[in-house]
Scaffold this active site. Sequence first.
Site, PDB file in Angstrom:
ATOM      1  N   TYR A   1       4.046  10.621  -5.673  1.00 46.79           N
ATOM      2  CA  TYR A   1       5.087  10.599  -4.625  1.00 46.79           C
ATOM      3  C   TYR A   1       6.451  10.910  -5.219  1.00 46.79           C
ATOM      4  O   TYR A   1       7.241  11.631  -4.640  1.00 46.79           O
ATOM      5  CB  TYR A   1       5.119   9.239  -3.919  1.00 46.79           C
ATOM      6  CG  TYR A   1       3.980   9.065  -2.965  1.00 46.79           C
ATOM      7  CD1 TYR A   1       2.706   8.750  -3.430  1.00 46.79           C
ATOM      8  CD2 TYR A   1       4.144   9.232  -1.602  1.00 46.79           C
ATOM      9  CE1 TYR A   1       1.646   8.606  -2.568  1.00 46.79           C
ATOM     10  CE2 TYR A   1       3.084   9.088  -0.721  1.00 46.79           C
ATOM     11  CZ  TYR A   1       1.840   8.778  -1.207  1.00 46.79           C
ATOM     12  OH  TYR A   1       0.788   8.653  -0.338  1.00 46.79           O
TER      13      TYR A   1
ATOM     14  N   ASP B   1      -3.864  14.740   3.896  1.00 47.62           N
ATOM     15  CA  ASP B   1      -2.915  13.995   3.058  1.00 47.62           C
ATOM     16  C   ASP B   1      -2.400  14.882   1.910  1.00 47.62           C
ATOM     17  O   ASP B   1      -2.112  16.061   2.144  1.00 47.62           O
ATOM     18  CB  ASP B   1      -3.595  12.706   2.556  1.00 47.62           C
ATOM     19  CG  ASP B   1      -2.623  11.666   2.067  1.00 47.62           C
ATOM     20  OD1 ASP B   1      -2.069  10.917   2.873  1.00 47.62           O
ATOM     21  OD2 ASP B   1      -2.381  11.617   0.834  1.00 47.62           O
TER      22      ASP B   1
ATOM     23  N   HIS C   1      -6.337   9.261  10.063  1.00 49.79           N
ATOM     24  CA  HIS C   1      -5.854   9.940   8.870  1.00 49.79           C
ATOM     25  C   HIS C   1      -6.965  10.293   7.873  1.00 49.79           C
ATOM     26  O   HIS C   1      -6.893  11.309   7.207  1.00 49.79           O
ATOM     27  CB  HIS C   1      -4.822   9.048   8.211  1.00 49.79           C
ATOM     28  CG  HIS C   1      -4.154   9.659   7.028  1.00 49.79           C
ATOM     29  ND1 HIS C   1      -3.299  10.730   7.139  1.00 49.79           N
ATOM     30  CD2 HIS C   1      -4.226   9.369   5.710  1.00 49.79           C
ATOM     31  CE1 HIS C   1      -2.854  11.062   5.931  1.00 49.79           C
ATOM     32  NE2 HIS C   1      -3.406  10.258   5.051  1.00 49.79           N
TER      33      HIS C   1
END
Length: 471
Positions: free
Chosen positions: A387, A237, A444
Amino acid sequence: METIKSIQQVVSSLDRPKLQLLAVSSAGLGGILVYLALRKKVRKIPIGDGWWGAGKGPVTGDKTIRPFQVETSEEEIQDLHSRIDQTRYTEPLEDCRFHYGFNSTYLQRVVNYWKNDFDWEKQVRVLNKYPHFKTNIEGLDVHFIHVRPSNPAGQKVLPLMLVHGWPGSFFEFYRILPMLTETEGDVVFEVICPSIPGYGYSEAPHKQGFNSMDAARVFLKLMERLGFQEFYLQGGDWGSLITTNMAQMKPECVRGLHLNMAFVMAQGLGILLSLIIGRYLPFLVGFTREDVRRIFPFMERNVYEILRESGYMHIQATKPDTAGCGLNNSPVGLAAYILEKFSTWADFKNRDLEDGGLERKFSLDDLLTNVMIYWTTGTIIPSMRFYKENLKSSLQKRVDYKTPVYVPMGLAAFPNELTHCPQTWARKKFKNITTYSYMPRGGHFAAFEEPELLAQDVFQFVRKVESKRSA
Ligand SMILES: *[C@@H]1O[C@H](CO)[C@@H](O)[C@H](O)[C@H]1NC(C)=O
Ligand SMILES: *[C@@H]1O[C@H](CO)[C@@H](O)[C@H](O)[C@H]1NC(C)=O
């Protein structure tokens, strides 16, 4: 000598303005040649510098490394419970399972466990079983745990930094830590596991613009402060991008980079071609059968699926403070938001299950401990802002995107990762792929879901790098 003399003769025969013109144009030409020669071979990205503290700076801060402990109080738990009690639930649509997001019937079961069975004081003791520290870097108190092997008899001890992502935390690594630090065999790790600034116990940046390259520089400074000249890195990630950036900034310090998710975006004619013919003639474009199994049908698996799952990313990359406000005020809202990702990102098929398959892979204790790290520190908004800072311009335009990575790299490709990256694509960016593994299961959150598989792959990669170094 002869040439120098003749150059001198030519030069002395020129008058001043001509000489200047010659100098300028040759410098220009030289510059262009150097540029052309180096253009394809940028080996590093500039480290730069930064300061993210509050108010005017930079202030040269305290560089000490201070022990830290996670703490809690009666008050904190009371406050949590009283907010939990005030939650308003919306009945799920009939038969929607997890397709509309977190099923609120199941959410009430999770919350019931949280209030009545989950023991935060006990989990705080679990968190504190490893030594925590904080140190100030670029104006921010950076949190990390530092785990040394207790008894490295005759073993080679190698430093390794593990970097988490969103919506995870350093706690994702608690199950893999003993496998890395307490093991028999020739190699064992001394692990540094930091919190990204703005996540959990690391202070959030006070200024705009803190992206993965800034996090990378902060962590490089952390390793330097701890006295490590060379180390291994592991991440998935955001942790994957941050550790990759570290390897791009200071390749001389990175003995190897192990990733369980590679930021290599499909682009360019070659990749387009490989998508068109790869399904039918995989060998022509460098795909293996397993790649074909994992990539196709391409639109369904890599376009629609990603659109379906990435709404959160658009919100966080644009208005994190608005979206995060409710989450920071409602523990149940926060848990639904975070845990939905642990359901779907472990396996997209979990959307078809009434309980999102959460407890197939994880225990509620582990999941809620991660939620509590966000809740008690109030860091959901800063974690979401990461983000916005990273996606301000297209990732493809960033210098780190265009810079290849030359350090030895290992990729553990888990079958349920959000998108599959075939080795042939990874090679476009990572120039020294030392191991590439098709992992048999997992998604993930590799370290959290399949710590044993991930640990094995890290050891396999590191042994290979070490043996090549000593060869
Ligand atoms: C939501 O979860 C509960 C508990 O797991 C389950 O019984 C229920 O059928 C689910 N609801 C929907 C609408 O899928
Ligand atoms: C790639 O990494 C290995 C160690 O795994 C090293 O021995 C080798 O020199 C590297 N190759 C290049 C081209 O940098």
